[in-house]
Design a protein around this motif. Structure first.
Motif: not given
Lengths: 274, 432
Positions: A266-273
């Motif tokens: 899920v690391e790559h979604t952090f910037a979106d959340f």
């Protein structure tokens, strides 16, 4: 000169951990940890003393309430040191959890603006706690001196228990950090969970109150293994906690490894959340 | 040899905007775990009502090593999203980007700076966040400090720094990154002229060293000066990929954030029963609507409104705001129509003329108010309703002297100077 090629594409399925990248960024890991330590020393008057005050005061309260008033057995060891030996790793666990759970949301602007392996953040939060741990540990040695407790040969296992503490804190810290990004609810539940967890861990009482196999199953809470291990290695409690230790170690490793994979996923979604 | 630096293949990035319940709450997740089947149904319903926004769609280009490329587009056009994908901060939903070499990413000035740490400590912190090794930072430490011009304050906590010092330090660290690709997002708009010039110099240097530079800015003159190629974005799509001059003029003419003209039909027009705003536009003296205008020319703001059953003249107020959201000045028409005859039902066209040589270069935004004074009542209040660009098309030397950047100050009036020669003198002999 051959340049390194990076590919940015949608990620799906399970991703390899790429722990080597973490190694490449090790300087950042330590500098972030150093930042947090040095800021604390600049912001607080008592600085490192807090590492002792927190478990020490809890120990005093426990000694009065559980030791004197409730007369809870303590494996034939003076109650204050019985509880303090457990509170040292427990405080480390709680503080690491606190810091790593906030590590992602409190570094939002870094995550949104700079690329680095995000795992650095919960990792560095744990490192900060290690220093506190050693300060509190010195206090523990002083108390042992005061009560005239001489460690047995089991002392050589202590590094193993410290490692187990690290694995547990990191494993659970990573999970909570990840959840915190998505679920703001968790922040409210956190103090309550920690409190419940503390009483589910044999800190104020010995796990020898339970009979086998229940006592070994108690190790599913990895912190019981840690706490009992510390007591056994340092204070030489007579009842060896073998079963608990194995169960705790396996549980802690499973939590950490699953946590690492989940984090990577899920690391790559952090910037979106964030 | 294939010397590409960045290749983008059909990059798309989709964001989902939930209507109603926020996605990813604990409640929703538990619901999903307990009722997997019902949840699928719920998803199907939600998908119909949800808004999915493509922040970027079908973006493809290839940039070779050493190119300096400017990304241009209004806010929300997808420039920053693209930079984030290239930098690896977020992943694309579709397509992929291939990047050759190490990326230095300057999306924010002072990433990771902490106010309680000293300048020295922050150099190490920010440097490692930007990917510099400790050894590199040590080696370049003096250079960084000298570049930032903060020698005397290096051991002071940066919370005591002025914003200029802070910015200089932040940029100085970033300027010393050892990277193949430099990504810069709107950071040069800070700092004083001299420092901006220094930053531009650094970027020029980076480019001449064969580094690839991706640059986002809303300052057209900076972007024109730095870049050779431009890519124009609009609403997530790539509109044009061409030489920078073509891109800038295309952008100024057609894709600016707030249009320079707005018209309404009567039923949709802003206002109330007494006053209805029908149109507003920026025009030149030839009565043509303009998107951008030369700094020397007069600009007219033309407002057409209709008044019904109003027994007094309404007051029209125009506010002028610049790109930094600074209120420049306001103008009203009180004295200009106080004594003329008023017909209570009529359509009025009033134009406010701003002389040439008054605004500085850049974007000017208009806020409009139409009110009556007794009793006091606001009929129309519109913020950021139209905007236009003031451009300086003269050769740089003519007005600005040797300066490469923008002339300082929010206004740039052409003032009269009296210069006389009082007397002639013999040359003074200097003692050497």
């Amino acid at each position: 000169m051959q340049k390194k090629i990076y590919i940015r594409e949608p990620s799906h399925g399970w991703i390899k951990l790429n722990l080597y990248e973490l190694w490449e960024f090790r300087e950042l890991l330590f500098i972030l940890a150093w930042r947090d330590v040095s800021i604390r020393y600049k912001q607080t008057i008592l600085g490192g003393l807090w590492a002792i005050i927190q478990p020490f005061v809890t120990m005093v309260i426990f000694s009065v309430v559980f030791g004197k008033l409730a007369k809870i057995p303590s494996d034939n060891i003076p109650y204050p040191i019985f509880s303090y030996a457990a509170l040292v790793p427990w405080s480390f666990f709680v503080n690491s959890l606190n810091k790593s759970s906030l590590s992602l949301i409190s570094n939002t602007n870094l995550i949104n603006k700079v690329y680095f392996p995000r795992l650095i953040l919960p990792f560095s939060a744990i490192i900060v706690g290690i220093m506190d741990f050693f300060i509190a540990f010195i206090m523990l040695l002083l108390m042992m001196l005061f009560y005239g407790i001489i460690p047995t040969i089991a002392l050589i296992y202590l590094p193993f228990f410290i490692l187990l503490t690290l694995i547990t804190s990191l494993g659970i810290g990573i999970w909570i950090a990840t959840f915190n990004v998505k679920f703001y609810d968790l922040q409210n539940a956190f103090p309550f969970i920690i409190q419940a967890w503390m009483f589910a861990t044999p800190i104020a009482y010995p796990s020898s109150l339970l009979k086998e196999p229940w006592r070994s199953l108690y190790g599913l809470n990895p912190m019981s293994g840690v706490v009992e291990g510390f007591r056994w290695a340092l204070l030489g409690t007579t009842t060896s906690p073998g079963g608990i230790l194995i169960v705790s170690f396996v549980t802690a490793c499973v939590i950490l490894i699953c946590g690492l994979f989940y984090f990577k996923r899920v690391e790559h979604t952090f910037a979106d959340f964030l | 040899m294939n010397n590409f630096s960045i290749t983008a293949e059909n990059i798309g990035k989709q964001y989902q905007i939930k209507k109603g319940q926020r996605y990813g709450t604990l409640k929703e997740t538990i619901y999903r775990m307990l009722n997997p089947f019902q949840y699928q149904k719920k998803i199907a319903i939600d998908n119909e009502t949800d808004e999915r926004i493509w922040a970027l769609k079908d973006v493809s280009f290839s940039i070779s090593q050493g190119e300096v490329v400017g990304l241009i587009g209004r806010n929300g056009a997808g420039k920053s999203t693209l930079l984030k994908i290239i930098a690896g901060i977020t992943t694309p939903t579709t397509g992929k980007a291939i990047v050759a070499g190490k990326i230095g990413c300057l999306l924010e000035v002072g990433a990771g700076f902490h106010p309680f740490l000293t300048g020295r400590e922050n150099i190490f912190l920010s440097g490692s966040i930007l990917g510099l090794s400790r050894a590199d930072i040590k080696k370049k430490f003096d250079e960084i400090v000298a570049f930032a011009e903060i020698e005397n304050f290096i051991d002071t906590q940066i919370k005591y720094y002025s914003s200029g010092m802070y910015t200089r330090l932040a940029f100085a660290v970033a300027a010393h990154m050892v990277v193949d690709i430099l990504i810069v997002d709107e950071v040069l708009s800070v700092g004083d002229i001299a420092f901006q010039k220094k930053c531009l110099g650094t970027m020029d240097e980076a480019a001449s060293d064969g580094r690839t530079v991706l640059f986002v800015s809303h300052n057209m003159s900076t972007i024109k000066r730095l870049c050779s190629r431009g890519i124009l974005f609009h609403e997530g799509k790539m509109i044009m990929d061409a030489k920078i001059d073509n891109i800038v003029s295309q952008y100024l003419d057609n894709y600016l954030d707030t249009p320079s003209q707005k018209t309404w039909t009567y039923s949709e027009s802003p206002g109330n029963n007494h006053v209805r705003l029908l149109s507003i536009r920026a025009k030149n003296i030839q009565d043509a609507t303009i998107q951008s205008i030369d700094i020397r020319d007069k600009v007219g703001i033309e407002i057409i409104y209709q008044m019904n059953e109003l027994n007094q003249w309404p007051l029209v107020i125009v506010h002028f705001i610049n790109a930094e959201w600074l209120h420049l000045f306001s103008s009203h028409d009180y004295y200009h129509k106080q004594f003329s005859f008023i017909h209570s039902n009529s359509e009025i066209c009033s134009t406010c003329w701003i002389p040439g040589h008054l605004f500085n270069q850049g974007r000017i935004y208009i806020h409009l108010e139409i009110i009556t004074l007794s009793p006091q009542k606001n009929h129309v209040t519109l913020k950021d309703i139209i905007s236009f660009e003031i451009v300086d098309q003269r050769r740089l030397e003519e007005m600005k002297g040797p300066f490469g950047g923008q002339w300082p100050g929010v206004m740039r009036p052409d003032l009269k100077w009296d210069i006389k020669q009082n007397k002639t003198m013999f040359p003074v002999k200097l003692n050497r």
